[in-house]
Design an enzyme around this catalytic site. Sequence first.
Site, mmCIF file in Angstrom:
data_model
loop_
_atom_site.group_PDB
_atom_site.id
_atom_site.type_symbol
_atom_site.label_atom_id
_atom_site.label_comp_id
_atom_site.label_asym_id
_atom_site.label_seq_id
_atom_site.Cartn_x
_atom_site.Cartn_y
_atom_site.Cartn_z
ATOM 1 N N GLY A 15 5.318 25.001 8.603
ATOM 2 C CA GLY A 15 5.578 26.322 9.257
ATOM 3 C C GLY A 15 5.576 27.472 8.169
ATOM 4 N N ILE A 88 -1.598 22.862 25.110
ATOM 5 C CA ILE A 88 -0.478 23.368 25.814
ATOM 6 C C ILE A 88 -0.885 23.088 27.244
ATOM 7 C CG2 ILE A 88 0.523 25.610 26.448
ATOM 8 C CD1 ILE A 88 1.560 24.662 23.796
ATOM 9 N N HIS A 104 -5.632 30.634 13.859
ATOM 10 C CA HIS A 104 -6.727 29.323 13.407
ATOM 11 C C HIS A 104 -7.214 29.835 12.146
ATOM 12 C CE1 HIS A 104 -9.450 26.230 13.961
ATOM 13 N NE2 HIS A 104 -10.288 27.113 13.533
ATOM 14 N N GLU A 174 -3.643 34.495 6.592
ATOM 15 C CA GLU A 174 -2.873 34.219 7.697
ATOM 16 C C GLU A 174 -1.585 34.865 7.935
ATOM 17 O OE1 GLU A 174 -2.987 30.440 9.156
ATOM 18 O OE2 GLU A 174 -4.491 29.726 8.002
HETATM 19 C C1 GRF Z 1 -2.501 27.082 9.498
HETATM 20 O O1 GRF Z 1 -3.687 27.216 8.706
HETATM 21 C C2 GRF Z 1 -2.963 27.539 11.140
HETATM 22 O O2 GRF Z 1 -3.924 28.771 11.056
HETATM 23 C C3 GRF Z 1 -3.141 26.439 11.478
HETATM 24 O O3 GRF Z 1 -2.513 25.323 10.986
HETATM 25 C C4 GRF Z 1 -1.837 25.650 9.855
HETATM 26 C C5 GRF Z 1 -0.363 25.784 9.918
HETATM 27 O O4 GRF Z 1 0.127 26.194 8.690
HETATM 28 N N1 GRF Z 1 -3.383 26.213 13.058
HETATM 29 P P1 GRF Z 1 1.704 26.302 8.461
HETATM 30 O O5 GRF Z 1 2.343 25.265 9.470
HETATM 31 O O6 GRF Z 1 2.103 27.604 9.230
HETATM 32 O O7 GRF Z 1 2.191 26.235 7.194
#
Ligand code: GRF
Length: 202
Positions: A15, A88, A104, A174
């Site tokens: 997370g 989902i 992603h 991200e």
């Molecule tokens: C991230 O790389 C996200 O893009 C992918 O899973 C990972 C989750 O990381 N879908 P986190 O749990 O937010 O640290």
Amino acid sequence: MSPVTRVAVFASGGGTNLEALLEALDPHPTAEIALVVSDRDGAFALERASRRGVDTAIVTHDDGESIIELLEAHAIDWVVLAGYLRIIPSGVVQRFRGRMLNIHPALLPKFGGAGMYGERVHAAVLEAGETESGATVHLVDEVYDHGPIVAQRMVNVKPDDTPERLAARVLEVEHELLPEVVIAAAEGRIRTSGERAWIADE
Ligand code: GRF
């Protein structure tokens, strides 16, 4: 004054994207994380939510009706999938069409789809000899890692990259990109036209 947009975040793992959202929206005039949902009892994402006093729920089976009831009980406006590894149910996708985002860790439409999660994504990027990778936020439809792309952010692939190093560099972007897109969603700035989506200035 417009009401605050209530966001539910679905996360299966650590997370860190959830943390970036919690940080960006605590407080924020237009958006709040109102619920964190996980399919895993021990997901650290749940702990991150609890620490900030955010409601949590665990979904143990893919029953669309009960997920919709849960989201409605919390008056959720937008759903964000941030490292959620389960499909989902289509009923939930339909109910939240145009109001559900996924992040992603690659430049979709490349390196997405079933089985493309975690380090496998970055290993595939390196294997393919790509010089760029990055993060994608897209609206969710019934197809895994598919749906109108709202925003992408690139990172360079370095010659000495390993999947772990590339993952860490993508994760950094991200953490910038997801809050930006969620705030734009809350402010009603995500526009769509057919398969296209974009963020409008206002
Ligand atoms: C991230 O790389 C996200 O893009 C992918 O899973 C990972 C989750 O990381 N879908 P986190 O749990 O937010 O640290």
